[in-house]
Design an enzyme around this catalytic site. Structure first.
Site, PDB file in Angstrom:
ATOM      1  N   LYS A  98       0.838  -1.211   0.000  1.00  0.00           N
ATOM      2  CA  LYS A  98       0.000   0.000   0.000  1.00  0.00           C
ATOM      3  C   LYS A  98       0.871   1.259   0.000  1.00  0.00           C
ATOM      4  O   LYS A  98       0.603   2.218  -0.740  1.00  0.00           O
ATOM      5  CB  LYS A  98      -0.916  -0.012   1.225  1.00  0.00           C
TER       6      LYS A  98
ATOM      7  N   LYS B 224       2.243  10.725   4.823  1.00  0.00           N
ATOM      8  CA  LYS B 224       2.585   9.606   5.714  1.00  0.00           C
ATOM      9  C   LYS B 224       2.946   8.360   4.885  1.00  0.00           C
ATOM     10  O   LYS B 224       3.954   7.698   5.129  1.00  0.00           O
ATOM     11  CB  LYS B 224       1.394   9.332   6.642  1.00  0.00           C
TER      12      LYS B 224
END
Ligand code: NDP
Length: 296
Positions: A172, A241
């Site tokens: 991811k 992030k």
């Protein structure tokens, strides 16, 4: 009947949880801001818990969908946390786009208590969550992922076992690093063409029938930048992030990623400029300001 607890009703968590508020599931939700959980339960079949621990008592499956692994750690081990309350044999499915190293620690902690952890970050955005067509990237023991499958299939269409715990998070993070590159590079390319006198709509029309196309050029820019709509569906802070996790993983693996490192720096600068609530596609506004033009 599967008793499920869902923790974190954010932009993507809420539409994912909607699919678990239907038979054969029996759903309990918890959200840090209680009003969001109450609003959810007002229109869906779910009970609201006052604390994470209360939510997971009696649940066979617990789903977390929080900003980062830091918040997952807090919900797990902080005050009112779920560690003491988890049933033996329960599975924690972490749909946060998290950090593989933290996930391996969570898995070890849970296993010492007779429970299981798997990472299951998702892709497909808020639209995919509503439609129940998300891609789910799983990291965990195959038998655990199989037991969790009915819950994953409630909101996911493509369920992929990527490897042991942490593998889903790694895939991811890297996928979103590519998203960051595509958003930024598409903005640069269109701003440059605009300065050369080519309209962004015409440029996109050609690029989308040519080799330079991507999800950014085919969907994000026509729907969100050209229209100036910039809907807030996925925060830029979260993309920052994710690309940070991807570059850290690459460095740990000894793989040079100079392009991703540069994209990480640019996205971080955009986050500082635009703030914590900006959408990821709004990074294009920073490119526009630097180029002195508007992509329209
Ligand atoms: P949001 O910022 O919309 O929601 C975050 C959720 O986490 C809210 O429920 C929030 O509660 C809760 N939260 C924040 N801080 C804490 C804390 N300290 N303790 C407990 N709960 C907390 O995020 P998204 O729903 O967009 O994203 C969730 C995860 O899914 C992220 O990891 C993201 O990267 C990933 N993701 C998001 C996608 C998207 O399109 N949005 C797509 C794919 C993955 P509160 O309501 O109180 O603020």
């Amino acid at each position: 009947m599967k008793r499920v607890a869902f923790l974190g009703l954010g932009a993507i968590g809420a539409p994912m949880a909607e699919h678990l508020a239907l038979p054969p599931f029996e759903l309990t939700v918890w959200n840090r801001t209680r009003a969001k959980a109450d609003k959810f339960a007002a229109s869906h079949s779910a009970s609201v818990a006052a604390t994470p621990a209360e939510a997971v008592r009696g649940a066979e499956i617990v789903v977390t969908c929080l900003p980062s692994s830091r918040e997952v750690g807090e919900v797990l081990q902080g005050p009112g946390g779920i560690l003491e309350a988890l049933e033996a044999g329960a599975i924690l499915i972490d749909c946060t786009s998290g950090d593989p190293a933290a996930s391996r620690e969570f898995a070890a902690t849970l296993e010492s208590r007779g429970a299981f952890f798997m990472d299951a970050p998702v892709s497909g955005g808020v639209v995919g969550a509503k439609a129940g067509t998300l891609t789910v990237m799983c990291g965990g023991q195959p038998a655990v992922v199989e037991r969790a499958r009915p819950v994953l299939e409630a909101f996911g269409k493509r369920i992929v076992l990527c490897g042991p715990v942490g593998s889903g998070h790694a895939v991811k993070a890297v996928s979103n690093a590519l998203l960051a590159v595509h958003v930024w590079s598409t903005a640069e390319a269109l701003a440059a063409l605009k300065r050369m006198g080519v309209s962004a709509a015409i440029a996109l029309d050609v690029i989308n029938a040519s080799a330079g196309r991507s999800n950014a050029s085919q969907n994000l820019f026509p729907e969100r930048v050209l229209t100036r709509a910039f809907p807030r569906t996925f925060r830029l802070a979260l993309l920052d992030k994710d690309i940070g996790i991807a570059t850290k993983l690459a460095a740990e693996a000894g793989a040079p990623v100079p392009l991703l490192d540069l994209a990480a720096r640019l996205i971080h600068e955009a986050r500082i400029e635009l703030g914590e609530e900006a959408d990821h596609v709004e990074a294009a506004k920073v490119v526009e300001a630097r180029a002195g033009t508007i992509i329209e």
